[in-house]
Design a protein around this motif. Structure first.
Motif, PDB file in Angstrom:
ATOM      1  N   ILE A   2       0.862  -1.182   0.000  1.00  0.00           N
ATOM      2  CA  ILE A   2       0.000   0.000   0.000  1.00  0.00           C
ATOM      3  C   ILE A   2       0.901   1.236   0.000  1.00  0.00           C
ATOM      4  O   ILE A   2       1.743   1.382   0.888  1.00  0.00           O
ATOM      5  N   PRO A   3       0.760   2.128  -0.980  1.00  0.00           N
ATOM      6  CA  PRO A   3       1.614   3.315  -1.011  1.00  0.00           C
ATOM      7  C   PRO A   3       1.518   4.102   0.298  1.00  0.00           C
ATOM      8  O   PRO A   3       0.419   4.328   0.817  1.00  0.00           O
ATOM      9  N   ASP A   4       2.672   4.498   0.825  1.00  0.00           N
ATOM     10  CA  ASP A   4       2.715   5.127   2.144  1.00  0.00           C
ATOM     11  C   ASP A   4       3.538   6.408   2.074  1.00  0.00           C
ATOM     12  O   ASP A   4       4.683   6.467   2.478  1.00  0.00           O
ATOM     13  N   SER A   5       2.935   7.442   1.528  1.00  0.00           N
ATOM     14  CA  SER A   5       3.550   8.762   1.463  1.00  0.00           C
ATOM     15  C   SER A   5       2.594   9.751   2.103  1.00  0.00           C
ATOM     16  O   SER A   5       1.447   9.420   2.418  1.00  0.00           O
TER      17      SER A   5
ATOM     18  N   ASP B  56       2.743   3.641 -11.813  1.00  0.00           N
ATOM     19  CA  ASP B  56       3.121   4.377 -10.608  1.00  0.00           C
ATOM     20  C   ASP B  56       2.105   4.018  -9.519  1.00  0.00           C
ATOM     21  O   ASP B  56       0.927   4.388  -9.631  1.00  0.00           O
ATOM     22  N   PRO B  57       2.507   3.311  -8.466  1.00  0.00           N
ATOM     23  CA  PRO B  57       1.553   2.882  -7.445  1.00  0.00           C
ATOM     24  C   PRO B  57       0.806   4.045  -6.788  1.00  0.00           C
ATOM     25  O   PRO B  57      -0.379   3.899  -6.461  1.00  0.00           O
ATOM     26  N   GLU B  58       1.470   5.182  -6.593  1.00  0.00           N
ATOM     27  CA  GLU B  58       0.792   6.309  -5.950  1.00  0.00           C
ATOM     28  C   GLU B  58      -0.311   6.864  -6.831  1.00  0.00           C
ATOM     29  O   GLU B  58      -1.401   7.191  -6.346  1.00  0.00           O
ATOM     30  N   LEU B  59      -0.040   6.998  -8.137  1.00  0.00           N
ATOM     31  CA  LEU B  59      -1.068   7.519  -9.043  1.00  0.00           C
ATOM     32  C   LEU B  59      -2.226   6.538  -9.157  1.00  0.00           C
ATOM     33  O   LEU B  59      -3.399   6.949  -9.158  1.00  0.00           O
ATOM     34  N   LEU B  60      -1.919   5.249  -9.237  1.00  0.00           N
ATOM     35  CA  LEU B  60      -2.979   4.247  -9.276  1.00  0.00           C
ATOM     36  C   LEU B  60      -3.807   4.299  -7.997  1.00  0.00           C
ATOM     37  O   LEU B  60      -5.044   4.204  -8.040  1.00  0.00           O
ATOM     38  N   TYR B  61      -3.146   4.495  -6.875  1.00  0.00           N
ATOM     39  CA  TYR B  61      -3.848   4.555  -5.597  1.00  0.00           C
ATOM     40  C   TYR B  61      -4.795   5.750  -5.548  1.00  0.00           C
ATOM     41  O   TYR B  61      -5.957   5.620  -5.144  1.00  0.00           O
ATOM     42  N   ILE B  62      -4.315   6.925  -5.972  1.00  0.00           N
ATOM     43  CA  ILE B  62      -5.167   8.118  -5.945  1.00  0.00           C
ATOM     44  C   ILE B  62      -6.354   7.935  -6.882  1.00  0.00           C
ATOM     45  O   ILE B  62      -7.504   8.247  -6.531  1.00  0.00           O
ATOM     46  N   GLY B  63      -6.111   7.397  -8.082  1.00  0.00           N
ATOM     47  CA  GLY B  63      -7.218   7.151  -9.000  1.00  0.00           C
ATOM     48  C   GLY B  63      -8.248   6.206  -8.416  1.00  0.00           C
ATOM     49  O   GLY B  63      -9.462   6.443  -8.506  1.00  0.00           O
ATOM     50  N   ALA B  64      -7.769   5.122  -7.805  1.00  0.00           N
ATOM     51  CA  ALA B  64      -8.687   4.145  -7.215  1.00  0.00           C
ATOM     52  C   ALA B  64      -9.460   4.744  -6.045  1.00  0.00           C
ATOM     53  O   ALA B  64     -10.675   4.548  -5.928  1.00  0.00           O
ATOM     54  N   MET B  65      -8.774   5.467  -5.182  1.00  0.00           N
ATOM     55  CA  MET B  65      -9.426   5.981  -3.983  1.00  0.00           C
ATOM     56  C   MET B  65     -10.458   7.063  -4.290  1.00  0.00           C
ATOM     57  O   MET B  65     -11.472   7.190  -3.601  1.00  0.00           O
TER      58      MET B  65
END
Length: 216
Positions: A13-16, A57-66
């Motif tokens: 899970i991206p953690d920034s 990019d896991p962070e971009l995928l995470y933001i899109g999903a969330m």
């Protein structure tokens, strides 16, 4: 969130600061059903990306999903735009606070705006393609057998679907469109309102052409 696993089904899970802020915002805004759905969308999208060998990019995928269903929530819903566009606009506004390139912001925007438009996202860059892949897996079961039993079970153990997810997600789609039924024209939400709103009248593309002001 501090009490949630940092690794699920082999996906970190991206953690920034940015992704933690996104998690907190979505957790505080969305229903439990939509929050857990959004996390599953990230995980299933990431699994699809790994399986297909896509460099995402896991962070971009995470933001899109969330953010992909944030437009369903009243706080982010406009009066006239599709809820997908409202969610995309919310993500764009969120990303302006961080050092994210314009191209990456556009990819996140497209990933959300297009996630219910079949046939297009898979031809776009990975962020766009994989948000839709995650949505299609979690909602429609597309790619279900490409994910191992163990991976599916771990994802759903950490982010439960519940016994009534299918009906719950349909209700969420209905709530995101019932006050602006015109936004269903030409997209899959027309099917939702046709089943769930007895007053709904589906737009007809052929009739629009035939009744246009042109003489021929």
């Amino acid at each position: 969130m501090a009490d949630e696993p940092k690794m699920i089904a082999g996906i970190a899970i991206p953690d920034s600061a940015m992704t933690r802020a996104a998690t907190e915002l979505v957790r505080d805004t969305e229903t439990d059903l939509l929050y857990h759905h959004s996390r599953r969308v990230f995980l299933f999208g990431a699994l699809a990306g790994n399986r297909k060998g896509l460099g995402y990019d896991p962070e971009l995928l995470y933001i899109g999903a969330m953010f992909h269903d944030m437009g369903i929530m009243d706080e982010y819903a406009s009066e006239t735009d599709r809820f997908e566009v409202d969610g995309a606009n919310a993500a764009r506004a969120f990303l302006t606070s961080y050092d994210v390139s314009e191209r990456d912001v556009d990819d996140v925007w497209d990933s959300i705006a297009l996630h219910t438009t079949p046939g297009i996202p898979q031809h776009k860059r990975p962020t766009v393609a994989l948000v839709t892949a995650g949505v299609e897996m979690d909602v429609l079961g597309i790619g279900y057998h490409d994910v191992s039993d163990g991976q599916r079970e771990e994802v759903c153990r950490c982010h439960p679907r519940g016994l009534k997810f299918k009906h719950g997600i349909l209700t969420s789609f209905c709530l995101g469109t019932i006050r602006k039924p015109e936004t269903t024209f030409g997209n899959v939400k027309a099917d939702v309102l046709s089943k769930m709103d007895p007053t709904y009248k589906r737009g007809d593309f052929v009739e629009m052409i035939l009744s246009s002001p042109w003489e021929s």
